[in-house]
Design a protein around this motif. Structure first.
Motif, mmCIF file in Angstrom:
data_model
loop_
_atom_site.group_PDB
_atom_site.id
_atom_site.type_symbol
_atom_site.label_atom_id
_atom_site.label_comp_id
_atom_site.label_asym_id
_atom_site.label_seq_id
_atom_site.Cartn_x
_atom_site.Cartn_y
_atom_site.Cartn_z
ATOM 1 N N ASN A 104 0.817 -1.215 0.000
ATOM 2 C CA ASN A 104 0.000 0.000 0.000
ATOM 3 C C ASN A 104 0.848 1.262 0.000
ATOM 4 O OD1 ASN A 104 -2.526 -1.347 0.085
ATOM 5 N ND2 ASN A 104 -2.225 -1.761 2.261
ATOM 6 N N ASN A 105 2.157 1.102 0.198
ATOM 7 C CA ASN A 105 3.054 2.253 0.132
ATOM 8 C C ASN A 105 3.225 2.705 -1.309
ATOM 9 O OD1 ASN A 105 3.428 2.008 2.847
ATOM 10 N ND2 ASN A 105 5.533 1.248 2.719
ATOM 11 N N ILE A 106 3.790 3.890 -1.464
ATOM 12 C CA ILE A 106 4.229 4.312 -2.792
ATOM 13 C C ILE A 106 5.399 3.413 -3.170
ATOM 14 C CG2 ILE A 106 5.315 6.191 -4.096
ATOM 15 C CD1 ILE A 106 3.776 8.104 -2.167
ATOM 16 N N LEU A 107 5.296 2.777 -4.310
ATOM 17 C CA LEU A 107 6.315 1.806 -4.715
ATOM 18 C C LEU A 107 7.168 2.354 -5.849
ATOM 19 C CD1 LEU A 107 7.671 -0.987 -4.725
ATOM 20 C CD2 LEU A 107 5.842 -1.763 -6.264
ATOM 21 N N TYR B 174 10.130 3.199 -12.282
ATOM 22 C CA TYR B 174 8.674 3.140 -12.274
ATOM 23 C C TYR B 174 8.193 3.565 -10.894
ATOM 24 C CZ TYR B 174 8.602 0.374 -16.609
ATOM 25 O OH TYR B 174 8.743 -0.058 -17.909
ATOM 26 N N VAL B 175 7.131 4.357 -10.864
ATOM 27 C CA VAL B 175 6.510 4.741 -9.599
ATOM 28 C C VAL B 175 5.062 4.287 -9.626
ATOM 29 C CG1 VAL B 175 5.836 6.655 -8.089
ATOM 30 C CG2 VAL B 175 8.047 6.713 -9.260
ATOM 31 N N ASN B 176 4.714 3.420 -8.693
ATOM 32 C CA ASN B 176 3.381 2.809 -8.652
ATOM 33 C C ASN B 176 2.997 2.215 -10.012
ATOM 34 O OD1 ASN B 176 3.092 3.387 -5.963
ATOM 35 N ND2 ASN B 176 1.772 5.172 -6.254
ATOM 36 N N GLY B 177 3.992 1.634 -10.667
ATOM 37 C CA GLY B 177 3.746 0.944 -11.924
ATOM 38 C C GLY B 177 3.847 1.812 -13.161
ATOM 39 N N LEU C 127 2.226 12.721 -4.369
ATOM 40 C CA LEU C 127 1.574 11.428 -4.144
ATOM 41 C C LEU C 127 1.256 11.231 -2.672
ATOM 42 C CD1 LEU C 127 3.737 9.186 -6.510
ATOM 43 C CD2 LEU C 127 1.505 10.214 -6.969
ATOM 44 N N LYS D 248 -2.597 11.086 -0.621
ATOM 45 C CA LYS D 248 -3.032 10.095 0.357
ATOM 46 C C LYS D 248 -3.675 10.763 1.569
ATOM 47 C CE LYS D 248 0.259 6.371 -0.682
ATOM 48 N NZ LYS D 248 -0.713 5.268 -0.746
#
Length: 232
Positions: free
Chosen positions: A49-52, A194-197, A219, A223
């Motif tokens: 659920n974090n920013i990935l 990539y950030v959140n895909g 981002l 949230k």
């Protein structure tokens, strides 16, 4: 010319493996049992659920080396709000990219806490593994140098295990999977982010600390229920 040809080859591989009509599509036996890459920090704290952020780095790529310090600084600033997974992506025009990427997989399997210190050690000692520096030595000697460096980071008690790891077919396959995974995501250079895909623009170029703040701050604000406009 050599670099251009390699980029074209990677692009061809991407098309062959991702096109819907391709005969070489991904089958069940081609899928890794675990998600590719190395999670930064304590893996038990990884939260989807974090920013990935996903980064594709080549251990002997100067741009990957330059991209790491500002990214690390940003990660330390955001703490548990942001997660990072780094995928090794050995570029074919870097002669020693595959062997150093393989060393990362080997060390990660032996002592995962040493994985990122080994990344940093490769970046610090990168020039020792440039094409021009290893042209006149054998592949065996290159592997020995990599093993020595990896053992220095992971602990000399792991020396024999690291050395034998280069004879283990599984570590070879893990490194190939990292490369194929990058190709399946459209990666053709390093660093790629990539950030959140979502792919960040200007792939193949480092991003400075202010650049990361500009991307991640909105981002995090979103949230909290704030309205933001983020244009990539």
């Amino acid at each position: 010319m050599r670099r251009i040809l390699c980029v074209l080859l990677i692009s061809l591989l991407i098309n062959l493996t991702t096109h819907p009509s391709a005969k070489w599509g991904v089958g069940a036996q081609s899928i890794s049992a675990r998600f590719d890459g190395f999670v930064f920090g304590k893996t038990t704290e990884f939260n989807p659920n974090n920013i990935l952020i996903e980064a594709f780095f080549d251990p002997v790529c100067p741009d990957s080396r330059d991209a790491w310090p500002p990214l690390k600084e940003a990660l330390l600033h955001y703490g548990s709000r942001v997660s990072l997974t780094v995928h090794p992506f050995p570029l074919p025009y870097h002669d020693n990219a595959f062997v150093t990427s393989r060393a990362l997989h080997i060390v990660n399997g032996l002592n995962s806490s040493a994985t990122y210190p080994l990344w940093e050690s490769f970046f610090k000692n990168q020039e020792k593994f440039y094409n021009s520096e290893t042209t006149n030595i054998s592949k065996t000697e290159v592997v020995n140098r990599v093993v020595d460096l990896a053992a220095k980071v992971a602990g000399h008690t792991h020396y024999s295990a690291i050395k034998s790891g280069f004879k283990d077919r599984k570590t070879d396959l893990k490194t190939r999977i990292s490369f194929k995974y990058g190709c399946s995501r459209g990666v053709f250079g390093t660093p790629f982010f990539y950030v959140n895909g979502f792919l960040l623009p200007d792939g193949g170029s480092p991003l400075d600390y202010k650049g990361w703040r500009k991307i991640v701050d909105p981002l995090i604000a979103s949230k909290r229920g704030k309205t933001v406009n983020l244009v990539l």
